[in-house]
Scaffold this motif. Structure first.
Motif, PDB file in Angstrom:
ATOM      1  N   GLU A  59      -0.187   5.138   2.134  1.00 23.94           N
ATOM      2  CA  GLU A  59      -0.675   4.603   3.410  1.00 23.94           C
ATOM      3  C   GLU A  59      -2.000   3.879   3.226  1.00 23.94           C
ATOM      4  OE1 GLU A  59      -0.655   7.776   6.252  1.00 23.94           O
ATOM      5  OE2 GLU A  59       1.543   7.824   6.333  1.00 23.94           O
ATOM      6  N   ILE A  87      -1.280   0.491   1.558  1.00 23.78           N
ATOM      7  CA  ILE A  87      -0.757  -0.469   2.540  1.00 23.78           C
ATOM      8  C   ILE A  87      -1.879  -0.968   3.441  1.00 23.78           C
ATOM      9  CG2 ILE A  87       0.752  -0.693   4.570  1.00 23.78           C
ATOM     10  CD1 ILE A  87       2.703   1.259   3.047  1.00 23.78           C
ATOM     11  N   LEU A 144       3.378  -7.801   7.179  1.00 21.64           N
ATOM     12  CA  LEU A 144       3.914  -6.436   7.208  1.00 21.64           C
ATOM     13  C   LEU A 144       4.342  -6.028   8.618  1.00 21.64           C
ATOM     14  CD1 LEU A 144       1.410  -4.485   4.870  1.00 21.64           C
ATOM     15  CD2 LEU A 144       3.653  -5.391   4.278  1.00 21.64           C
ATOM     16  N   VAL A 154       4.667  -0.327   8.937  1.00 18.12           N
ATOM     17  CA  VAL A 154       5.659  -0.197   7.868  1.00 18.12           C
ATOM     18  C   VAL A 154       6.489   1.042   8.176  1.00 18.12           C
ATOM     19  CG1 VAL A 154       5.963   0.125   5.385  1.00 18.12           C
ATOM     20  CG2 VAL A 154       4.070  -1.283   6.221  1.00 18.12           C
ATOM     21  N   VAL A 198       7.188   3.568   3.368  1.00 12.46           N
ATOM     22  CA  VAL A 198       5.957   4.230   2.922  1.00 12.46           C
ATOM     23  C   VAL A 198       6.304   5.308   1.893  1.00 12.46           C
ATOM     24  CG1 VAL A 198       3.974   5.660   3.609  1.00 12.46           C
ATOM     25  CG2 VAL A 198       4.718   3.766   5.074  1.00 12.46           C
ATOM     26  N   LEU A 251       7.175   3.695  -1.428  1.00 16.40           N
ATOM     27  CA  LEU A 251       5.971   3.266  -2.135  1.00 16.40           C
ATOM     28  C   LEU A 251       5.231   4.474  -2.704  1.00 16.40           C
ATOM     29  CD1 LEU A 251       4.020   1.101  -3.084  1.00 16.40           C
ATOM     30  CD2 LEU A 251       2.903   1.218  -0.832  1.00 16.40           C
TER      31      LEU A 251
END
Length: 158
Positions: free
Chosen positions: A94, A97, A116, A120, A125, A128
């Motif tokens: 997070e 991002i 984005l 997201v 998330v 990632l």
């Protein structure tokens, strides 16, 4: 004394194993000589054990041991025994991002919040997060970096 002055980590159990003796006895005898086993946490690793004892005399957690009894033997005056929780770094997807969004905003100023889509989805998330953790784990293994820090949790009185 030379060992302590040189800053070489010494664990009673390592000496005991090499001499085929009991770690508690070796620890007491070496402490009587002025050697301490209460150095920086970085001297130990997860393979050293799951328990640590808090020593009231030195006011710190002692060398980890595989048993609570072994942990108490490492302390001169054990007051608590806790389970060792070993540190391993965890990246924050997070935050990554959010940082990418901040970079986009700095780059173009207006309209970057549209990149984005403003948010997201949690599945993305999580994906990632998994990829970042794999990258960190691989990077640390490739460089033989083993975090040697622990904290004692769930302390029980001795």
């Amino acid at each position: 004394m030379r060992i302590r002055e040189a800053g070489i980590p010494v664990l009673a159990k390592d000496i005991a194993e090499s001499l085929s003796l009991d770690a508690a006895t070796v620890g007491r005898n070496l402490r009587a000589l002025g050697l301490s086993f209460h150095g920086p946490m970085g001297w130990y690793g997860p393979s050293d054990g799951d328990f640590s004892a808090f020593d009231a005399n030195t006011k710190c957690w002692c060398a980890p041991s595989s048993t609570a009894e072994g942990a108490m033997a490492e302390a001169e005056n054990p007051t608590l025994v806790g389970r060792c929780e070993w540190f391993w770094p965890t990246p924050d997807a997070e935050r990554v991002i959010e940082d990418m969004g901040d970079q986009a905003e700095e780059f173009v100023e207006d309209g970057a919040d549209l990149w984005l889509g403003g948010s997201v989805p949690q599945d993305d998330v999580d994906d990632l997060q998994r990829r970042l953790q794999e990258a960190v784990d691989d990077w640390m293994r490739d460089r033989d970096l083993q975090p040697l820090l622990f904290r004692a949790v769930e302390g029980e009185p001795c």
